[in-house]
Write an enzyme that holds these catalytic residues in place. Structure first.
Site, PDB file in Angstrom:
ATOM      1  N   ASP A  46      57.298 -21.150 -48.454  1.00 54.63           N
ATOM      2  CA  ASP A  46      56.203 -20.010 -48.879  1.00 54.63           C
ATOM      3  C   ASP A  46      56.436 -19.014 -48.121  1.00 54.63           C
ATOM      4  OD1 ASP A  46      54.229 -18.985 -49.997  1.00 54.63           O
ATOM      5  OD2 ASP A  46      52.634 -20.117 -48.738  1.00 54.63           O
ATOM      6  N   CYS A  47      56.608 -17.932 -48.210  1.00 57.66           N
ATOM      7  CA  CYS A  47      56.739 -16.689 -47.550  1.00 57.66           C
ATOM      8  C   CYS A  47      55.708 -15.749 -47.777  1.00 57.66           C
ATOM      9  CB  CYS A  47      58.023 -16.047 -47.761  1.00 57.66           C
ATOM     10  SG  CYS A  47      58.127 -14.522 -46.760  1.00 57.66           S
ATOM     11  N   THR A 100      52.131 -12.667 -43.805  1.00 60.81           N
ATOM     12  CA  THR A 100      52.024 -13.096 -42.075  1.00 60.81           C
ATOM     13  C   THR A 100      52.845 -14.004 -41.561  1.00 60.81           C
ATOM     14  OG1 THR A 100      49.702 -12.342 -42.177  1.00 60.81           O
ATOM     15  CG2 THR A 100      50.275 -13.511 -40.237  1.00 60.81           C
ATOM     16  N   VAL A 155      56.279 -20.686 -44.619  1.00 61.25           N
ATOM     17  CA  VAL A 155      55.890 -22.026 -44.376  1.00 61.25           C
ATOM     18  C   VAL A 155      57.133 -22.591 -44.893  1.00 61.25           C
ATOM     19  CG1 VAL A 155      54.358 -23.844 -44.707  1.00 61.25           C
ATOM     20  CG2 VAL A 155      53.565 -21.988 -44.105  1.00 61.25           C
ATOM     21  N   GLY A 212      51.525 -11.743 -58.089  1.00 57.80           N
ATOM     22  CA  GLY A 212      52.251 -12.321 -56.872  1.00 57.80           C
ATOM     23  C   GLY A 212      52.604 -13.685 -57.044  1.00 57.80           C
ATOM     24  N   ASP A 249      52.745 -16.079 -54.933  1.00 61.07           N
ATOM     25  CA  ASP A 249      51.668 -17.326 -54.483  1.00 61.07           C
ATOM     26  C   ASP A 249      50.773 -17.460 -55.560  1.00 61.07           C
ATOM     27  OD1 ASP A 249      50.997 -14.213 -54.081  1.00 61.07           O
ATOM     28  OD2 ASP A 249      49.802 -14.809 -52.355  1.00 61.07           O
TER      29      ASP A 249
END
Length: 258
Positions: A6-7, A10, A13, A107, A109
């Protein structure tokens, strides 16, 4: 063995999933110039430190920073011999298609959080994610992402306040003992903490009114537990919602390919 990446704007991960649980989770700062070799040096050093000896066979990536995806693709191909799934790309199917305005790019995410939230809690959700931005994602009864809200993130707001007002210091966010600050740091902490409590309450309340059906509120992101203190903002807090969502999307694509 699956490696979930997961980019965010900031941090990036990495989590290793063995099919039932995450064996370890690694975190580094997001930097678009980091090469595939640099990723592997960092990754292999930490995996060795944690004593995790596994063979990665598959990789799935969610990235809100498009410039890093190429090096992550090379990382997966060069060191694990696999072509990664990238959320948001045509070859990565979602369990339920999003329902937003035509031509809108959502997005990754937010799509991943929606998939993870629906898998764990069913539909009719508001997922509040405290990241670089504070996002509110609305998940319909059938699991589709149907829209949401984007607000500045907590740390981004603190940094902007510090940069824009020369006399104000940079402070760490925490719940103050009282609302009325009696020093500069206390005033800033109160404004940010209670300001974001009000923001979450206000936006979630308006979403529920507009949606017109009972909804559960899921908090995620590093600051979610802080903002849950003393206030009933969330029905549930999920610290690994994004990573779980990546496993849900990966499994969906595996079943579709079978």
């Amino acid at each position: 063995m699956l490696l979930c990446i997961d980019c965010g704007n900031t941090n990036t991960v990495f989590s290793i999933w063995d099919g039932t649980r995450f064996l370890c989770t690694l975190r580094t700062s997001t930097h678009h110039a980091r090469t595939a070799d640099a990723y592997f040096t960092w990754y292999s050093t930490l995996v060795g430190h944690y004593g995790v000896n596994v063979t990665i066979t598959d990789v799935i990536i969610s990235s809100t920073v498009p410039r890093v995806v190429w090096n992550l693709r090379v990382f997966a191909d060069r060191f694990f011999g696999c072509r990664p799934l990238v959320v948001g790309k045509p070859d990565c199917a979602l369990p339920i298609a999003q329902r937003v305005d035509a031509g809108t790019t959502v997005g990754p995410d937010r799509l991943v959080n929606s998939a993870g939230g629906f898998d764990r809690h069913g539909g009719n959700l508001v997922v509040v994610d405290f990241g670089t931005a504070t996002t509110f994602d609305v998940v319909a009864g059938d699991g589709a992402y149907v829209g949401g809200v984007i607000a500045p993130g907590v740390n981004l707001s603190l940094e902007a306040l510090h940069m824009g007002a020369a006399a104000l210091p940079h402070v760490d966010i925490t719940q103050p003992d009282k609302v009325i600050g009696t020093n500069t740091v206390g005033c800033i902490q109160s404004g940010v903490f209670w300001g974001y409590v009000g923001l979450v309450q206000g936006i979630v309340g308006r979403i529920k009114d507009e949606y017109g059906a009972p909804m559960r509120v899921i908090g995620t992101g590093g600051l979610a537990p802080l903002f849950a203190q003393g206030e009933l903002l969330f029905d549930t807090i999920e610290d690994d919602l994004t990573m779980h969502g990546l496993t849900v999307i990966y499994n969906h694509n595996q079943k579709a390919a079978a």
